[in-house]
Design a protein around this motif. Sequence first.
Motif, PDB file in Angstrom:
ATOM      1  N   HIS A 154       0.865  -1.201   0.000  1.00 22.59           N
ATOM      2  CA  HIS A 154       0.000   0.000   0.000  1.00 22.59           C
ATOM      3  C   HIS A 154       0.889   1.235   0.000  1.00 22.59           C
ATOM      4  O   HIS A 154       1.467   1.589   1.036  1.00 22.59           O
ATOM      5  CB  HIS A 154      -0.911  -0.013   1.237  1.00 22.59           C
TER       6      HIS A 154
ATOM      7  N   HIS B 255       1.439   5.382  -1.897  1.00 21.74           N
ATOM      8  CA  HIS B 255       1.082   6.489  -2.801  1.00 21.74           C
ATOM      9  C   HIS B 255       2.407   7.096  -3.263  1.00 21.74           C
ATOM     10  O   HIS B 255       2.659   8.282  -3.095  1.00 21.74           O
ATOM     11  CB  HIS B 255       0.238   7.523  -2.058  1.00 21.74           C
TER      12      HIS B 255
ATOM     13  N   LYS C  18      -0.296   3.477  -6.101  1.00 20.27           N
ATOM     14  CA  LYS C  18      -1.633   3.993  -6.409  1.00 20.27           C
ATOM     15  C   LYS C  18      -1.555   5.283  -7.218  1.00 20.27           C
ATOM     16  O   LYS C  18      -0.624   6.066  -7.044  1.00 20.27           O
ATOM     17  CB  LYS C  18      -2.395   4.283  -5.109  1.00 20.27           C
TER      18      LYS C  18
ATOM     19  N   HIS D 275      -9.832   1.781   1.259  1.00 20.82           N
ATOM     20  CA  HIS D 275      -9.358   2.435   2.493  1.00 20.82           C
ATOM     21  C   HIS D 275     -10.549   2.509   3.449  1.00 20.82           C
ATOM     22  O   HIS D 275     -11.559   3.141   3.115  1.00 20.82           O
ATOM     23  CB  HIS D 275      -8.921   3.870   2.214  1.00 20.82           C
TER      24      HIS D 275
ATOM     25  N   HIS E 208      -5.977   0.237   6.335  1.00 18.28           N
ATOM     26  CA  HIS E 208      -6.027   1.096   7.538  1.00 18.28           C
ATOM     27  C   HIS E 208      -6.611   0.279   8.685  1.00 18.28           C
ATOM     28  O   HIS E 208      -5.905  -0.115   9.577  1.00 18.28           O
ATOM     29  CB  HIS E 208      -6.810   2.408   7.348  1.00 18.28           C
TER      30      HIS E 208
ATOM     31  N   ASP F 235       2.177   2.842   3.443  1.00 21.19           N
ATOM     32  CA  ASP F 235       1.268   3.950   3.114  1.00 21.19           C
ATOM     33  C   ASP F 235       2.053   5.186   2.677  1.00 21.19           C
ATOM     34  O   ASP F 235       1.550   6.314   2.749  1.00 21.19           O
ATOM     35  CB  ASP F 235       0.344   4.297   4.294  1.00 21.19           C
TER      36      ASP F 235
HETATM   37 ZN   LIG Z   1      -3.552   5.085   1.404  1.00 17.29          ZN
END
Ligand SMILES: [Zn+2]
Length: 425
Positions: free
Chosen positions: A81, A83, A150, A254, A277, A329
């Motif tokens: 996961h 970004h 992502k 999420h 999460h 994350d």
């Molecule tokens: Zn995220």
Amino acid sequence: MHVDLLITHAVQLLTIPAHDHGPQRGDRLGDLAIIEDGALAVSSGAIVDRGPTVDLAAKVQADQTIDADGRVVMPGFVDPHTHVIFAGDRANEFERRIAGATYMEIMNAGGGIMSTVRATRAANVDELVVQTRARLDRMLQHGTTTVEAKTGYGLDTATELKMLDVIARLDAEHPIDLIPTFLGAHAIPAEYTGREDEYTDLVVSEMLPAIASRILQPASCFVDVFCEDGAFNLEQSRRILARAKELGFGLKIHVDEFEPLGGTRLGVELGAVSVDHVVTTPQDEIELLGRSKTIAVSLPGTPFGLAQRDYTPAKAILAAGGALAIATDLNPGTTWNESMQMIIALACRYLKLTQAQALAAATINAACAIGRGESIGSLEIGKQADVLIMDVRDYRSIGYQYGTNLVRTVIKHGRVVYSKQGANI
Ligand SMILES: [Zn+2]
């Protein structure tokens, strides 16, 4: 037998096996299946044999031998996961947050996620590739060999497609494998304020079909939604994910980062590969999750990055029989951390995982959380040879020691792609 590469004398060869071709669940999490004084044989980028060094050395001839010299050898970390694709940074916001500004104050001043969206819209593909490649280089040096990446800083069709192009280019150019996830539903863009349903329509009717027509195998790509107060409500999330499922994409969502909206239940219902999460999840949804195939991906870097108190109730998820993975994350707003070693250190302290549980959550379970459990995440015969030699002599030092890089050598697809300076391999 003749092989390309033989790694010998691992004090502990952590094989971290899949269970029934899937993740390690519930109280079985933490099965490292250690081979002492172990060896690993690799040919054509894949693991072809493993066992005690004395056995393999007797039957294998290798073009190259790496003597791990009493260090721990384990699978490469999988970060399920991130970004990681974005332009610019938000260091100034972090300074303001330390001084006491709230998230809403920063957003109203034009900051927050929309400042990253503006920078990402303005950057061309080459600029995004250069900025992201620097992050991927550091992730690789810290032992991450596969990354889920992502979109979601475009929030318009053209920029979302541009981000997918960046992911594809970096996947081809960089040693790290990148798994794409479309997150057009990351936030409501400023120009749609007050018109959330209209933006949801745009995602469903324009973005998803545009992406489906570009991606050759939708099943190898995920669609994700940020289901949260101030982002997408449960009904909007359901519309987007249901359409994505019809188009053949894998699903992620999420959920329960701040407010429980029923996203975990929705993810399980739609057969999502993961719910991510999972902090404020009610007990009945934890039970539901525990009985499902959906994997809980905990992101302990986020509450740490925001200096918040609440973390994923990992013990309750495991008690319910659930499968748990961990991820960075990595993002410019709440947690710019590129190291899965840091996440393991946080998971041991705040999720109360043992080092063995955290290691399995960061490897085989993380691989399963991006649908790649059959090919990566463990040192099993037939799998891709993504291997780390760690500068420790007991796996329990990982998570215990933190703040410095414990990786000595990274092997990707059977090839050495990083060695710590001064290391002779
Ligand atoms: Zn995220």
